[in-house]
Design a protein around this motif. Structure first.
Motif, mmCIF file in Angstrom:
data_model
loop_
_atom_site.group_PDB
_atom_site.id
_atom_site.type_symbol
_atom_site.label_atom_id
_atom_site.label_comp_id
_atom_site.label_asym_id
_atom_site.label_seq_id
_atom_site.Cartn_x
_atom_site.Cartn_y
_atom_site.Cartn_z
ATOM 1 N N GLU A 55 -7.979 12.704 -0.260
ATOM 2 C CA GLU A 55 -6.936 12.851 0.755
ATOM 3 C C GLU A 55 -5.606 13.095 0.063
ATOM 4 O OE1 GLU A 55 -4.637 10.529 4.405
ATOM 5 O OE2 GLU A 55 -5.986 9.400 3.095
ATOM 6 N N VAL A 56 -4.848 14.060 0.566
ATOM 7 C CA VAL A 56 -3.534 14.371 0.002
ATOM 8 C C VAL A 56 -2.456 13.902 0.967
ATOM 9 C CG1 VAL A 56 -1.960 16.265 -0.550
ATOM 10 C CG2 VAL A 56 -4.306 16.284 -1.419
ATOM 11 N N ALA A 77 -6.998 9.000 -2.874
ATOM 12 C CA ALA A 77 -5.774 9.457 -2.230
ATOM 13 C C ALA A 77 -4.742 9.868 -3.276
ATOM 14 C CB ALA A 77 -5.205 8.354 -1.341
ATOM 15 N N GLU A 79 -0.832 10.645 -3.650
ATOM 16 C CA GLU A 79 0.442 10.437 -2.951
ATOM 17 C C GLU A 79 1.615 10.684 -3.901
ATOM 18 O OE1 GLU A 79 3.165 10.375 -0.739
ATOM 19 O OE2 GLU A 79 1.420 9.673 0.430
ATOM 20 N N SER A 128 -6.714 16.054 4.943
ATOM 21 C CA SER A 128 -5.288 15.778 4.774
ATOM 22 C C SER A 128 -4.475 16.143 6.010
ATOM 23 C CB SER A 128 -4.735 16.561 3.578
ATOM 24 O OG SER A 128 -3.351 16.326 3.426
ATOM 25 N N LEU A 130 -1.365 17.518 6.028
ATOM 26 C CA LEU A 130 -0.572 18.122 4.966
ATOM 27 C C LEU A 130 0.926 18.076 5.269
ATOM 28 C CD1 LEU A 130 -2.740 21.264 4.197
ATOM 29 C CD2 LEU A 130 -2.343 19.347 2.666
ATOM 30 N N LEU A 154 -7.996 20.039 7.391
ATOM 31 C CA LEU A 154 -6.574 20.015 7.093
ATOM 32 C C LEU A 154 -5.734 20.172 8.346
ATOM 33 C CD1 LEU A 154 -6.728 22.484 4.058
ATOM 34 C CD2 LEU A 154 -6.824 19.982 3.972
#
Length: 293
Positions: A55-56, A77, A79, A128, A130, A154
């Motif tokens: 996950e972004v 993740a 971050e 994500s 985004l 996304l």
């Protein structure tokens, strides 16, 4: 701070208040705090059973919590905003080795290396919400870069999502549509109004799922596709024989079996990859002729 179990985790709003955190405009942050929505995104984007998910931009962790409730084997993740690392570590306390958070810029991150460092193999899904200011660059990176995700679920601002899934001859059809659809099966899963976010952005959003195709073109052809589409859509109101003149113009189009008077928005992804293939063959033929001389 005493580690929390899954049942003891505060709500997302409580977590933000406890840590004194607000969305940062410079990072394009808009938080999705409704767990019913994040669970739906994970359900539509899955299944992730036994797989790794990257996950972004997790922010306060709304989508992260939904991913950790799924059957995903591990959630990693990435971050960029250091303010959220401590908050996200509470999820690490609750979910143990299944969750890991990395402070890094996803645009520069090497996903393959991050997975290898944690003995998670090479394969992973991407999920994500985004950040608006880097959504398109990140998508291009994941589409055309050396690491290929298993799937991408996304969230973009609506206008970008529509460009990803737009059919040929649609007002939203463009370069991003072609590159995404040559490489992936693309589907819009759901729309999200601005009011679903904290703070609300000025535009609505949508979630798109991209599943890489098995017959992926090689890296050289993908790079050439980027070049051809940049020329074609850079002057999209012109006929292709004019916009593609620096690449071979009418002769190139005729070799590819494409009407030289057509415009970029009327050419399908399959036709664009054929055009790119012929252009690449022409370059290689010219190069070989030069060396023979």
């Amino acid at each position: 701070m005493t580690p929390k179990t899954q049942n003891e985790l505060p709500s997302l709003r409580e977590s933000l208040e406890q840590h004194g955190l607000m969305a940062k405009k410079s990072f394009g942050q808009h938080f999705l705090l409704d767990l019913n929505i994040t669970r739906k995104i994970v359900r539509l984007g899955g299944p992730f059973d036994g797989d790794v998910v990257i996950e972004v931009g997790p922010g306060p962790g709304g989508l992260t919590r939904a991913l950790l409730e799924s059957e995903a084997r591990s959630v990693l993740a990435i971050e960029k905003d250091a303010r959220f690392i401590e908050l996200l570590s509470e999820l690490n306390d609750a979910y143990g080795a299944r969750f890991d958070v990395i402070e890094a810029d996803a645009v520069k991150a090497d996903e393959r290396a991050l997975l290898a460092e944690r003995d998670l193999g090479e394969a992973a899904h991407l999920v994500s919400n985004l950040p608006y200011n880097v959504g398109t660059p990140l998508l291009i990176k994941w589409l055309t870069g050396p690491w290929q995700p298993l799937s991408m679920t996304l969230m973009f601002q609506l206008e970008v999502a529509l460009r990803v899934v737009a059919p040929v001859d649609d007002n939203d059809y463009g370069r991003l549509s072609v590159i995404a659809q040559v490489l992936c099966d693309c589907e819009k899963l759901m729309d999200l109004p601005a009011r679903a976010f904290t703070p609300p952005p000025k535009v609505d959003s949508a979630v798109v799922k991209l599943t890489p195709k098995a017959d992926r073109p090689d890296a050289q052809l993908i790079k050439n596709l980027e070049k051809v589409t940049a020329a074609a859509f850079g002057q999209r109101r012109k006929m292709l024989r004019a916009s593609l003149k620096p690449l071979g113009g009418e002769a190139l189009l005729e070799k590819a079996g494409i009407d030289p008077t057509a415009r970029a928005e009327t050419i399908s992804p399959d036709q664009f990859i054929q055009l790119s293939r012929v252009h690449l063959q022409t370059l290689q033929s010219t190069s070989n002729h030069y060396f023979r001389e």
